[in-house]
Enzyme design. Structure first.
Site, PDB file in Angstrom:
ATOM      1  CG  ASP A  66      -0.123  -0.173   2.636  1.00  0.00           C
ATOM      2  OD1 ASP A  66       0.590  -0.896   2.502  1.00  0.00           O
ATOM      3  OD2 ASP A  66      -0.480   0.603   3.439  1.00  0.00           O
ATOM      4  NE  ARG A  88       2.213   4.801  -9.459  1.00  0.00           N
ATOM      5  CZ  ARG A  88       2.328   6.020  -9.930  1.00  0.00           C
ATOM      6  NH1 ARG A  88       3.478   6.396 -10.241  1.00  0.00           N
ATOM      7  NH2 ARG A  88       1.424   6.394 -10.531  1.00  0.00           N
ATOM      8  CE  LYS A 178      -0.722   1.072   6.681  1.00  0.00           C
ATOM      9  NZ  LYS A 178       0.454   0.607   6.065  1.00  0.00           N
ATOM     10  CD  GLU A 218       0.808   0.044  10.533  1.00  0.00           C
ATOM     11  OE1 GLU A 218       2.165   0.245  10.365  1.00  0.00           O
ATOM     12  OE2 GLU A 218      -0.042   0.356   9.784  1.00  0.00           O
ATOM     13  CD  GLU A 220       6.090   2.158  11.797  1.00  0.00           C
ATOM     14  OE1 GLU A 220       7.375   1.717  11.701  1.00  0.00           O
ATOM     15  OE2 GLU A 220       5.317   2.347  10.878  1.00  0.00           O
ATOM     16  CE  LYS A 260       1.670  -3.557   8.783  1.00  0.00           C
ATOM     17  NZ  LYS A 260       1.694  -3.151   7.502  1.00  0.00           N
ATOM     18  CB  SER A 302       9.124  -6.147   8.588  1.00  0.00           C
ATOM     19  OG  SER A 302       8.692  -4.970   7.498  1.00  0.00           O
ATOM     20  N   GLY A 303       9.133  -3.304  10.576  1.00  0.00           N
ATOM     21  CA  GLY A 303       9.770  -2.476  11.327  1.00  0.00           C
ATOM     22  C   GLY A 303      11.320  -2.115  11.194  1.00  0.00           C
ATOM     23  N   GLY A 304      11.713  -2.322   9.594  1.00  0.00           N
ATOM     24  CA  GLY A 304      12.999  -1.930   9.007  1.00  0.00           C
ATOM     25  C   GLY A 304      13.871  -2.921   9.279  1.00  0.00           C
ATOM     26  CB  SER A 329       0.816  -6.880   8.231  1.00  0.00           C
ATOM     27  OG  SER A 329       0.412  -5.932   7.342  1.00  0.00           O
ATOM     28  CE1 TYR A 391       4.172   0.011   4.452  1.00  0.00           C
ATOM     29  CE2 TYR A 391       3.066   0.392   6.256  1.00  0.00           C
ATOM     30  CZ  TYR A 391       3.184  -0.224   4.992  1.00  0.00           C
ATOM     31  OH  TYR A 391       1.940  -0.419   4.404  1.00  0.00           O
TER      32      TYR A 391
END
Length: 391
Positions: A66, A88, A178, A218, A220, A260, A302-304, A329, A391
């Protein structure tokens, strides 16, 4: 929200949010304490619960594609492609038409452009997903902007017009939504920023459910900073306490949402790195303290982290039973190798799709607690941290 149906919850599943209520006070002479109250739900209640359960199905997780057009452009630029709609569309077609993807992926979060696109041979992307038993989802927030009165923090915009947009997304085939907002530990976080994040998520969730979309919630916790893992745990507990308080205040049906969260890790600049077992211990501690078992699924970002790190951490969290479906996710942790394999060349599509299946299968095994990093490539082990955007 419409009051077409009701979901009964007892005090044990809701009183922890801190919500004040006169319900459940013992009457004179009473020897029992039976407590219940009603949470309003939309006419989509049964469908919302079914959709959430389908997404939170064993061995499967969410593919997040997304990215905004600008962010997608950065990814295309990394392999030398211009940021055009044609490029894209070609990349997203590669992902969404991967044969057998539905064995490991239960949902795909799309950008608005992608939701309305089709393949080069005329098949709607949402139909490609349905054919694989993958639920189409949609990013509905409008991005981060500065939060006035805060410590240089952000809030997420997009509530204006959300109801009408959500209704249109549902007509187009989306069944979940989301909304991403962020909390920065180096910036405090301030009480204002935490409250704004929690309230915005709760309003979005209520509006989404009222229009047939399962909301992914989410907030974060950004990786930025040199703080230890205990500080991350403290902030995460505070944030999720606020989030669930306001979800209850807004009559959101917990059985019809997905979360998330970020994994609980040290700050990216902290000198001591945490092992998968440590990250799993801290993350599950936070979740057990803050998330009611009524929530069907916890779908981690996954947070980088590198592709392998994210999978190892997920695997560590699934070594014993959890009250919820603990899954993934992932965006870059599923796509990084795919992009580098594809390179924008039609002759590489099949190889790129196979690399996507490799990463999807690895995370499927991690969701089941059966993953091993043996044989993983060096490319999959490389980290992807970008300051301010994990993200």
């Amino acid at each position: 929200m419409a009051c077409a149906s009701f979901v009964k919850l007892n005090a044990a599943s809701s009183s922890w949010t801190g919500q004040k209520s006169s319900f459940g006070k013992r009457s004179p002479g009473s020897s029992t304490r039976r407590v219940s109250f009603s949470i309003r739900a939309s006419s989509y209640s049964d469908e919302l619960v079914q959709t959430a359960k389908l997404i939170a199905s064993p061995g499967r997780g969410i593919l997040a594609i997304d990215e905004s057009n600008a962010t997608c452009g950065k990814r295309l630029a990394s392999i030398g492609l211009d940021n055009t709609e044609t490029n894209r569309q070609a990349y997203r077609q590669l992902l969404l038409t991967t044969p057998g993807l539905g064995e490991y992926i239960s949902g795909a979060i799309l950008f608005e452009e992608t939701l309305y696109q089709s393949t080069t041979d005329g098949r709607k992307f949402v139909d490609c997903l349905r054919d694989e038993n993958i639920v189409p989802g949609i990013k509905v927030d409008k991005g981060l902007v500065p939060l006035p009165g805060s410590n240089n923090e952000s809030w997420c915009q997009g509530l204006d017009g959300l109801a009408s947009r959500s209704a249109e997304y549902y007509k187009q085939g989306a069944r979940f939504a989301k909304w991403r907002t962020v909390v920065s530990i180096p910036c405090g976080p301030s009480a204002l920023a935490v409250k704004e994040a929690a309230w915005g998520l709760a309003r979005y969730a209520a509006i989404s459910q009222d229009n047939g979309l399962v909301p992914i919630v989410e907030p974060e916790i950004l990786l930025d900073g040199d703080h230890p893992i205990d500080r991350t745990l403290e902030v995460a507990e505070n944030v999720w306490a606020e989030v669930f308080y306001y979800l209850a205040e807004n009559n959101v049906v917990f059985e019809g949402i997905l979360l998330k969260p970020s994994m609980v890790t040290p700050g990216a600049e902290h000198k001591e790195k945490a092992s998968p077992d440590t990250i799993a211990k801290y993350t599950l501690t936070m979740l057990k303290r803050r998330v009611p078992p009524a929530v069907p699924g916890i779908m981690f970002l996954s947070g980088g982290q590198s592709e392998v790190q994210a999978t190892l951490n997920l695997n560590a969290m699934n070594q014993s039973p959890n009250p919820w479906h603990v899954s993934f996710s992932y965006a870059r942790a599923l796509q990084n190798t795919v992009l580098k394999t594809w390179q924008g060349r039609p002759e590489n599509v099949e190889a790129a799709q196979k690399s996507l299946l490799v990463r999807a299968k690895a995370n499927s095994l991690a969701q089941l607690g059966r993953y091993s990093a043996e044989g993983e490539s060096e490319e999959a082990k490389k980290g992807m941290f970008v300051k301010g955007y994990t993200y």
